[in-house]
Design a protein around this motif. Structure first.
Motif, mmCIF file in Angstrom:
data_model
loop_
_atom_site.group_PDB
_atom_site.id
_atom_site.type_symbol
_atom_site.label_atom_id
_atom_site.label_comp_id
_atom_site.label_asym_id
_atom_site.label_seq_id
_atom_site.Cartn_x
_atom_site.Cartn_y
_atom_site.Cartn_z
ATOM 1 N N ARG A 308 0.827 -1.206 0.000
ATOM 2 C CA ARG A 308 0.000 0.000 0.000
ATOM 3 C C ARG A 308 0.863 1.259 0.000
ATOM 4 O O ARG A 308 0.580 2.228 -0.725
ATOM 5 N N ARG A 320 -2.964 1.615 -6.702
ATOM 6 C CA ARG A 320 -3.442 1.940 -5.360
ATOM 7 C C ARG A 320 -4.738 1.192 -5.054
ATOM 8 O O ARG A 320 -4.927 0.651 -3.964
ATOM 9 N N THR A 323 -4.001 -2.911 -5.020
ATOM 10 C CA THR A 323 -3.386 -3.473 -3.817
ATOM 11 C C THR A 323 -4.405 -3.586 -2.687
ATOM 12 O O THR A 323 -4.453 -4.602 -1.982
ATOM 13 N N ARG A 324 -5.233 -2.566 -2.523
ATOM 14 C CA ARG A 324 -6.247 -2.603 -1.463
ATOM 15 C C ARG A 324 -7.352 -3.611 -1.779
ATOM 16 O O ARG A 324 -7.904 -4.243 -0.880
ATOM 17 N N THR A 348 -11.370 1.827 0.017
ATOM 18 C CA THR A 348 -10.939 1.606 -1.362
ATOM 19 C C THR A 348 -12.009 2.035 -2.355
ATOM 20 O O THR A 348 -11.705 2.606 -3.412
#
Length: 526
Positions: A308, A320, A323-324, A348
């Motif tokens: 993150r 971004r 990944t979340r 997210t």
């Protein structure tokens, strides 16, 4: 009688192969190098005499109050300490550059000044700069925090928020660095500085590091020499996104460790490279997934945090969100509180905004599954419907991408299977399972087995207990041992938990429960 402090330095065999010495050289951390020499019986006067620096200035360097900043002084240190060739390359020195190749200093004068801009120096470069200057403090953090992490999985790319981000062009004065290349200690243009640092890092990594790291460092250095730059590391990350489904976890983890070691070192020389940082985020994310899949959840959580941080630093919204998204889904299998999973999902979704992308689809899927497990069936079903609508709007490129960065139809069907199974809508669940199983390829045996375990739960809920237990055993028997992972076993445990209390003591249930209690040896043959 005490040994004379001016006696020539004599170092034990293997000194230049020590891991702490190699880390100091690659980081150009001369303070640490001198401290290691001191621990091996070298006095400050001996060191000063060998490298032609006064004892008082050696003391300042060792205390971290002064820092060696220029190539010619580093060369004097390399020559004075009689470094072998591999140590010279780790320090960024030519193996052919000896004392006769540089201009000796007539004197070594350092003034106690507040910044590198005001250092008086012979010629164009400062010999030593004040360690309290902002630019050197940033560089010190980069080197001191990153260099010792060579070859260590946990600290690769650790705390990327501490990495300085100077401009790509060292001459433009950004990030607090001097705008005059002479004052910065670099006489080459920015491209040549970066190229030299790149080659120094890669050459240094070919010594005293694991074989895979050495091999990849060699390949990278050859590619760089030929001009093969650009988005190569993001292409490597894309390769991993496909290889994840076909490669054993132990092999995948070892290869990831090798590449992450190199990326970590390159980020020291290229802290402003957004493409490289994005690749580091992708690779860290995949490492976190590998660790989650193999049951190493405490370590995986550290890697999720690193992924993150690197994604945020890259500024790339796609990575971004991705990944979340992956962390939201995998968080369902690593024992973290469902409230935390839902909080990450909501964060997210807000971050993604109106984007239509696989990352948003993934987080909607994770949120729907978390709601189902939490006993909130209406909200879970609403989330699945929202995911279906988003899938209808997904670009074709995402729908045909069968890597972990895509959103093929089987992911929607998998989510439907999971949610409907959890909320007890077994008819819709089994329909989703049929559709998913028709879509899976031979490379997706693990995903297929998870959906089949959803069916086990449906059979048990429909009171076909014997059929469910036999089906579960058949799924585990058919799947190669190397494909058994934490995700599959967690789904299987939830299926066993659906067995009515009065049936929990049956021998075949106990046998199945024991079988999925711990992961088998991942190195076992298929």
């Amino acid at each position: 009688m005490p040994t004379s402090p001016l006696r020539p330095i004599q170092l034990p065999a293997g000194f230049w192969l020590r891991a702490d010495v190699a880390a100091a050289l690659i980081a150009r951390d001369i303070s640490t190098l001198f401290q290691i020499l001191r621990r091996h019986g070298c006095s400050q006067r001996q060191i000063g005499a060998a490298v032609d620096i006064s004892q008082s200035h050696i003391s300042l360097i060792m205390r971290g109050e002064r820092r060696v900043a220029t190539h010619d002084v580093l060369t004097r240190i390399g020559n004075g300490l009689n470094m072998p060739d591999h140590a010279r390359t780790q320090l960024g020195l030519s193996i052919t550059q000896r004392a006769s190749d540089i201009q000796p200093h007539a004197s070594y004068t350092i003034h106690n000044v507040p910044s590198t801009m005001d250092v008086e120096r012979p010629g164009a470069d400062p010999s030593i700069v004040d360690a309290s200057s902002p630019a050197m403090n940033r560089l010190d953090r980069i080197r001191s925090e990153s260099a010792p992490a060579i070859g260590m999985l946990r600290t690769t790319l650790a705390d990327t928020s501490s990495l300085a981000r100077p401009s790509r062009d060292f001459r433009d004065g950004a990030a607090g660095l001097p705008s005059d290349p002479a004052q910065s200690g670099f006489e080459e243009d920015g491209h040549e500085v970066r190229r030299r640092d790149f080659m120094r890092v890669l050459t240094g990594l070919t010594v005293g590091t694991p074989p895979l790291v050495r091999l990849e460092a060699l390949r990278q250095s050859i590619g760089h020499t030929m001009g093969a730059e650009g988005d190569v590391w993001n292409s490597i990350a894309d390769d991993y996104a496909y290889a994840f489904y076909t490669t054993r976890y132990d092999i995948l983890g070892e290869q990831l460790a090798a590449d992450l070691s190199i990326v970590q070192q390159l980020l020291i020389s290229h802290p402003d490279d957004r493409d490289l940082t994005r690749a580091g985020a992708s690779l860290s994310m995949i490492m976190a997934i590998v660790l989650t899949s193999t049951g190493q959840t405490w370590m995986a959580r550290r890697w999720w945090r690193t992924a993150r941080q690197a994604a945020d630093k890259s500024g790339d919204m796609g990575i971004r969100v991705m990944t979340r998204s992956q962390e939201t889904v995998k968080g369902l299998y690593d024992g973290r509180p469902l409230a935390n999973v839902l909080a990450l999902a909501d964060e997210t979704i807000e971050l993604a905004g109106k984007r239509v992308c696989p990352g948003l689809a993934g987080v909607l899927a994770g949120r729907a599954q978390a709601l189902a497990i939490s006993g909130r069936p209406d909200e879970a079903e609403q989330a699945v419907n929202a995911l279906s609508r988003l899938t209808d709007r997904m670009p074709d490129s995402a729908l045909i991408d069968d890597s972990m960065f895509g959103w093929p139809e089987h992911r929607l069907r998998h989510t439907e299977s999971f949610v409907y199974t959890e909320i007890g809508a077994t008819g819709r669940a089994m329909d989703a399972q049929d559709r998913a199983l028709r879509l899976y390829t031979d490379n997706q045996a693990g995903n297929r087995a998870m959906v089949q375990m959803h069916r086990v739960s449906c059979l048990i809920q429909k009171r076909h207990l014997d059929d469910g237990v036999r089906y579960a055993a058949g799924v585990l028997d058919a799947l190669p041992v190397i494909k058994h992972d934490q995700l599959l076993y967690e789904v299987a445990r939830r299926a066993v938990a659906a067995v009515p209390d009065k049936e929990q003591g049956r021998a075949e249930i106990d046998q199945l429960r024991d079988r999925i209690s711990t992961l088998p040896n991942q190195g076992a043959s298929a």
